[in-house]
Design a protein around this motif. Structure first.
Motif, mmCIF file in Angstrom:
data_model
loop_
_atom_site.group_PDB
_atom_site.id
_atom_site.type_symbol
_atom_site.label_atom_id
_atom_site.label_comp_id
_atom_site.label_asym_id
_atom_site.label_seq_id
_atom_site.Cartn_x
_atom_site.Cartn_y
_atom_site.Cartn_z
ATOM 1 N N SER A 160 0.826 -1.214 0.000
ATOM 2 C CA SER A 160 0.000 0.000 0.000
ATOM 3 C C SER A 160 0.861 1.266 0.000
ATOM 4 C CB SER A 160 -0.962 0.010 1.183
ATOM 5 O OG SER A 160 -0.251 -0.058 2.402
ATOM 6 N N ASP A 161 2.004 1.254 0.696
ATOM 7 C CA ASP A 161 2.903 2.416 0.707
ATOM 8 C C ASP A 161 3.497 2.655 -0.680
ATOM 9 O OD1 ASP A 161 2.461 2.632 3.434
ATOM 10 O OD2 ASP A 161 4.342 1.639 3.976
ATOM 11 N N ALA B 107 2.277 1.505 -3.594
ATOM 12 C CA ALA B 107 1.196 1.833 -4.533
ATOM 13 C C ALA B 107 0.830 3.307 -4.447
ATOM 14 C CB ALA B 107 -0.017 0.950 -4.267
ATOM 15 N N ARG B 108 0.799 3.857 -3.230
ATOM 16 C CA ARG B 108 0.520 5.304 -3.073
ATOM 17 C C ARG B 108 1.607 6.121 -3.762
ATOM 18 N NH1 ARG B 108 -1.601 3.924 1.849
ATOM 19 N NH2 ARG B 108 0.381 4.067 2.923
ATOM 20 N N TRP B 109 2.871 5.721 -3.592
ATOM 21 C CA TRP B 109 3.975 6.443 -4.205
ATOM 22 C C TRP B 109 3.872 6.364 -5.729
ATOM 23 C CZ3 TRP B 109 8.092 5.401 -7.449
ATOM 24 C CH2 TRP B 109 9.071 6.393 -7.528
ATOM 25 N N ALA C 88 1.260 6.152 -7.496
ATOM 26 C CA ALA C 88 0.105 6.917 -7.967
ATOM 27 C C ALA C 88 0.375 8.421 -8.054
ATOM 28 C CB ALA C 88 -1.091 6.654 -7.057
ATOM 29 N N ILE C 89 1.457 8.897 -7.446
ATOM 30 C CA ILE C 89 1.783 10.327 -7.477
ATOM 31 C C ILE C 89 2.341 10.678 -8.851
ATOM 32 C CG2 ILE C 89 3.266 12.149 -6.515
ATOM 33 C CD1 ILE C 89 3.358 10.440 -3.931
#
Length: 64
Positions: free
Chosen positions: A47-48, A50-52, A54-55
């Protein structure tokens, strides 16, 4: 259950190579820190990462 990933799994999920993941780690200070480093290498929460991913980032190397 937590979804843990290594460099290889990150590369597979991102559609790239492990070498590219290593490059992201070197070039982008904002890349998440691993939660632990084992004998086989660093491990992250997916999840960490994937968030990165997505930026939105401009192509090429980040400015120094």
């Amino acid at each position: 259950m937590t979804d843990l990933v290594s460099v290889t799994e990150i590369a597979q999920r991102a559609g790239t190579t492990p070498g590219t993941v290593h490059t992201w780690r070197r070039r982008h200070a904002s890349f998440p820190a691993p939660i632990v480093t084992l004998a086989v290498g660093p491990v992250w929460h997916w999840s960490d990462v994937a968030r990165w991913l997505a930026i939105p980032r401009p192509p090429g190397r980040p400015r120094k």
